[in-house]
Design a protein around this motif. Structure first.
Motif, PDB file in Angstrom:
ATOM      1  N   TRP A  98      -3.540   1.248  -3.185  1.00 59.44           N
ATOM      2  CA  TRP A  98      -2.599   0.174  -3.483  1.00 59.44           C
ATOM      3  C   TRP A  98      -1.339   0.768  -4.102  1.00 59.44           C
ATOM      4  O   TRP A  98      -1.413   1.735  -4.876  1.00 59.44           O
ATOM      5  N   CYS A  99      -0.178   0.195  -3.791  1.00 53.38           N
ATOM      6  CA  CYS A  99       1.091   0.683  -4.354  1.00 53.38           C
ATOM      7  C   CYS A  99       1.283   0.071  -5.738  1.00 53.38           C
ATOM      8  O   CYS A  99       1.590  -1.118  -5.869  1.00 53.38           O
ATOM      9  N   LEU A 100       1.114   0.896  -6.750  1.00 53.53           N
ATOM     10  CA  LEU A 100       1.117   0.384  -8.121  1.00 53.53           C
ATOM     11  C   LEU A 100       2.519   0.134  -8.672  1.00 53.53           C
ATOM     12  O   LEU A 100       2.672  -0.518  -9.700  1.00 53.53           O
ATOM     13  N   SER A 101       3.545   0.657  -8.005  1.00 52.87           N
ATOM     14  CA  SER A 101       4.903   0.415  -8.512  1.00 52.87           C
ATOM     15  C   SER A 101       5.454  -0.921  -7.995  1.00 52.87           C
ATOM     16  O   SER A 101       6.502  -1.368  -8.458  1.00 52.87           O
ATOM     17  N   ASN A 102       4.754  -1.539  -7.072  1.00 48.03           N
ATOM     18  CA  ASN A 102       5.223  -2.797  -6.482  1.00 48.03           C
ATOM     19  C   ASN A 102       4.651  -3.990  -7.267  1.00 48.03           C
ATOM     20  O   ASN A 102       3.432  -4.179  -7.277  1.00 48.03           O
ATOM     21  N   PHE A 125       0.842  -1.205   0.000  1.00 46.95           N
ATOM     22  CA  PHE A 125       0.000   0.000   0.000  1.00 46.95           C
ATOM     23  C   PHE A 125       0.871   1.246   0.000  1.00 46.95           C
ATOM     24  O   PHE A 125       2.031   1.202   0.422  1.00 46.95           O
ATOM     25  N   GLU A 126       0.273   2.360  -0.415  1.00 50.19           N
ATOM     26  CA  GLU A 126       0.932   3.641  -0.158  1.00 50.19           C
ATOM     27  C   GLU A 126       0.990   3.801   1.373  1.00 50.19           C
ATOM     28  O   GLU A 126       0.220   3.152   2.103  1.00 50.19           O
ATOM     29  N   PRO A 127       1.896   4.646   1.866  1.00 52.67           N
ATOM     30  CA  PRO A 127       2.145   4.650   3.321  1.00 52.67           C
ATOM     31  C   PRO A 127       0.909   4.844   4.204  1.00 52.67           C
ATOM     32  O   PRO A 127       0.850   4.304   5.300  1.00 52.67           O
ATOM     33  N   THR A 137       2.330   8.496  -3.379  1.00 51.78           N
ATOM     34  CA  THR A 137       2.885   9.094  -2.161  1.00 51.78           C
ATOM     35  C   THR A 137       4.011   8.266  -1.548  1.00 51.78           C
ATOM     36  O   THR A 137       4.666   8.717  -0.621  1.00 51.78           O
ATOM     37  N   CYS A 138       4.247   7.031  -2.025  1.00 51.81           N
ATOM     38  CA  CYS A 138       5.400   6.286  -1.499  1.00 51.81           C
ATOM     39  C   CYS A 138       6.648   6.701  -2.280  1.00 51.81           C
ATOM     40  O   CYS A 138       6.543   7.323  -3.344  1.00 51.81           O
ATOM     41  N   LEU A 139       7.811   6.331  -1.784  1.00 51.97           N
ATOM     42  CA  LEU A 139       9.066   6.730  -2.431  1.00 51.97           C
ATOM     43  C   LEU A 139       9.097   6.317  -3.901  1.00 51.97           C
ATOM     44  O   LEU A 139       9.399   7.120  -4.780  1.00 51.97           O
ATOM     45  N   ALA A 140       8.763   5.049  -4.185  1.00 50.83           N
ATOM     46  CA  ALA A 140       8.873   4.542  -5.556  1.00 50.83           C
ATOM     47  C   ALA A 140       7.829   5.177  -6.467  1.00 50.83           C
ATOM     48  O   ALA A 140       8.130   5.558  -7.598  1.00 50.83           O
ATOM     49  N   CYS A 141       6.588   5.302  -5.979  1.00 49.13           N
ATOM     50  CA  CYS A 141       5.506   5.829  -6.832  1.00 49.13           C
ATOM     51  C   CYS A 141       5.681   7.317  -7.099  1.00 49.13           C
ATOM     52  O   CYS A 141       5.402   7.793  -8.201  1.00 49.13           O
ATOM     53  N   ARG A 142       6.138   8.062  -6.090  1.00 47.06           N
ATOM     54  CA  ARG A 142       6.219   9.509  -6.319  1.00 47.06           C
ATOM     55  C   ARG A 142       7.358   9.868  -7.257  1.00 47.06           C
ATOM     56  O   ARG A 142       7.362  10.921  -7.853  1.00 47.06           O
TER      57      ARG A 142
HETATM   58 ZN   LIG Z   1       3.762   3.142  -4.156  1.00 42.61          ZN
END
Ligand SMILES: [Zn+2]
Length: 512
Positions: free
Chosen positions: A273-277, A266-268, A313-318
């Motif tokens: 959902w964290c789409l880059s993962n 997930f985003e933090p 909003t997470c490191l990878a997604c932003r």
């Molecule tokens: Zn993410």
């Protein structure tokens, strides 16, 4: 065809009119006000009543034969009226009746004659007949129902007549079944069932509340009983925003409240959902396909996608090209289901830029910086866009609903998704009918009880069938219909009767 409150005297297309005189207006209105949604044409005569018993002659004429319909009709007669009269089925290729439409005539000399082009029409005719049937008089215990001499003709105004229903952890199977049966009774033909972290996922048991796991066999049962009555169930799983499948203001998260090790999915803040993962895609695919099988491979799958406020909003997604990530995600889901012959539907809000003056007064949640709207042009035009606008239209727009028109002009099938504002429901339905849009998906959220339950079903069913009148208060008819549905289940507990579990809510039971 324009609806009116008038009780039409003219004989309809089913041959010669009944011998009786037109029924006196106020008495006829007692009978006709029992029908929800109200049909396009109704004529009631004051002839002898027609008993629904074994001796009743029933003729059902279809454009083409439908496999298995005789047995199903017989079962429904038994269930609705307690008897299975002899049914005569005929075909007549020259009949011109719209899909799911029907007409019938009840006459004391010739019995009941129903005409329809398809199975949906026959089922809809039976539902209307059930609403009209009156229990016999002068005895302690019922042995049969009767019908007035009358003729009715009706057809839906839009093709996709959907209701969106939430299965919250607080709901139980009896409540959901009651809502499904009411949607079918009011002639909706699709019901999107959004499971709020309550499904018994085999691949990911941590995604649902431990105390509340609806088994696949329960979904199978509900899918089949809905189908029996002409209603197709569609699963919804939120595959972008709204990831916890919980109300935002509740602060609850079925996964992260107990499994902090799952945070990378997930985003933090846990909401998107964290789409880059890459692990997220695997995780979601496994859950989505379990639901797909539980709902017996439905023609549509609703992927949610509303209110993804914490996207990127997470490191990878932003640091990623997030619009490309989201586009890839949506195209992946389109392909996943497309390969199975299923179309996807999604909420509209992230596809429009929040703050764009064109959408002032309407729901829009996307971001110009991220480019969520630009990706719209890359989406296949068979994705149904579910445009949720919950109020009445702002007066300045004369009910033109610009967001719906925007998606429609881009070539997408558009479903108007009103809520409990009756004018909003009617106004959106009008635009859907005028433009020939795909249809409606009436939302209910956590208001599927009390007066709101009546309002949403009443307004939604009438909008989908094209009736605009508000000439009477049909809430007593609604209560009667709800009770009939309770007999079908059958309900046995106090809390499962009526429109609410309790007449007085237990203290602290409600989250406002
Ligand atoms: Zn993410």
């Amino acid at each position: 065809m324009k609806h009116t409150m008038t009780i039409l005297i003219a004989a309809l297309a089913l041959g010669a009119g009944a011998a009786g005189q037109p029924m006196e207006k106020s008495e006829a209105q007692i009978i006709t006000s029992r029908m929800i949604p109200y049909p396009k044409q109704v004529a009631v005569t004051d002839g002898p009543v027609v008993k629904i018993n074994r001796e009743l002659a029933v003729t059902i004429t279809l454009t083409n034969g439908v496999c298995g319909l005789e047995k199903r009709t017989s079962r429904l007669f038994k269930s609705y009226f307690g008897v299975s009269p002899a049914l005569t089925f005929k075909t007549d290729a020259s009949l011109v009746i719209p899909k799911d439409g029907y007409r019938f005539k009840v006459a004391s000399d010739s019995g009941l004659a129903v005409e329809a082009s398809d199975e949906g029409g026959v089922l809809n005719a039976l539902k209307t007949l059930r609403q009209l049937a009156e229990p016999e008089r002068g005895v302690e215990k019922l042995s049969c129902y009767f019908l007035p001499e009358m003729a009715v003709e009706d057809a839906p105004a839009v093709a996709f007549r959907g209701m969106h229903l939430c299965w919250f952890p607080e709901n139980d199977e009896a409540f959901i079944e009651k809502c499904i049966r009411m949607a079918a009774y009011y002639k909706f033909n699709y019901l999107v069932l959004e499971l709020w972290a309550v499904f018994d996922y085999k691949a990911h048991p941590e995604f649902s509340w431990a105390e509340k796991k609806v088994k696949a066999k329960t979904i199978h049962r509900l899918t089949r009983l809905a189908r029996e009555q002409g209603l197709t169930l569609i699963p919804q799983l939120n595959l972008f925003g709204h990831a916890p499948a919980s109300r935002h203001i509740s602060g609850k998260h079925p996964v992260l409240d107990f499994h902090p090790e799952m945070q990378p999915l997930f985003e933090p803040d846990g909401w998107t959902w964290c789409l880059s993962n890459p692990a997220t895609r695997r995780y979601l695919t496994e859950m989505a396909l379990e639901l797909y099988e539980a709902f017996e491979r439905p023609p549509y799958f609703h992927i949610g996608c509303d209110e993804a406020y914490s996207m990127a909003t997470c490191l990878a997604c932003r640091k990623a090209n997030y619009a490309a990530l989201l586009k890839g995600h949506l195209l992946y889901l389109h392909k996943l289901f497309g390969e199975r012959g299923t179309k996807i539907m999604m909420w509209h809000d992230m596809l429009l830029v929040a703050g764009d003056p064109r959408w002032k007064g309407y729901v829009a949640g996307g971001s110009a910086k991220i480019g969520t709207e630009a990706l719209l042009d890359a989406l296949p035009r068979d994705i149904a866009i579910c445009d949720w606008q919950y109020g009445a239209a702002p007066k300045k727009d004369a009910a033109q609903w610009p967001t719906m028109q925007y998606f429609y002009e881009k070539g997408f099938p558009v479903l108007a998704c009103p809520w409990k504002n009756a004018e909003g429901v009617r106004s959106q339905a009008r635009l859907v009918r005028e433009k020939g849009m795909a249809g409606m998906l009436c939302t209910t959220w956590n208001y599927m009880h009390s007066l709101d339950m009546y309002r949403m079903l009443y307004a939604g069913a009438h909008a989908a069938w094209g009736y605009e009148g508000t000439g009477w208060n049909a809430s007593s008819a609604f209560n009667q219909h709800l009770r009939q549905v309770g007999w079908d289940m059958p309900v046995t507990r106090y809390r499962d009767t009526g429109v609410a579990q309790w007449q007085v809510p237990p203290e602290n039971a409600l989250l406002h």
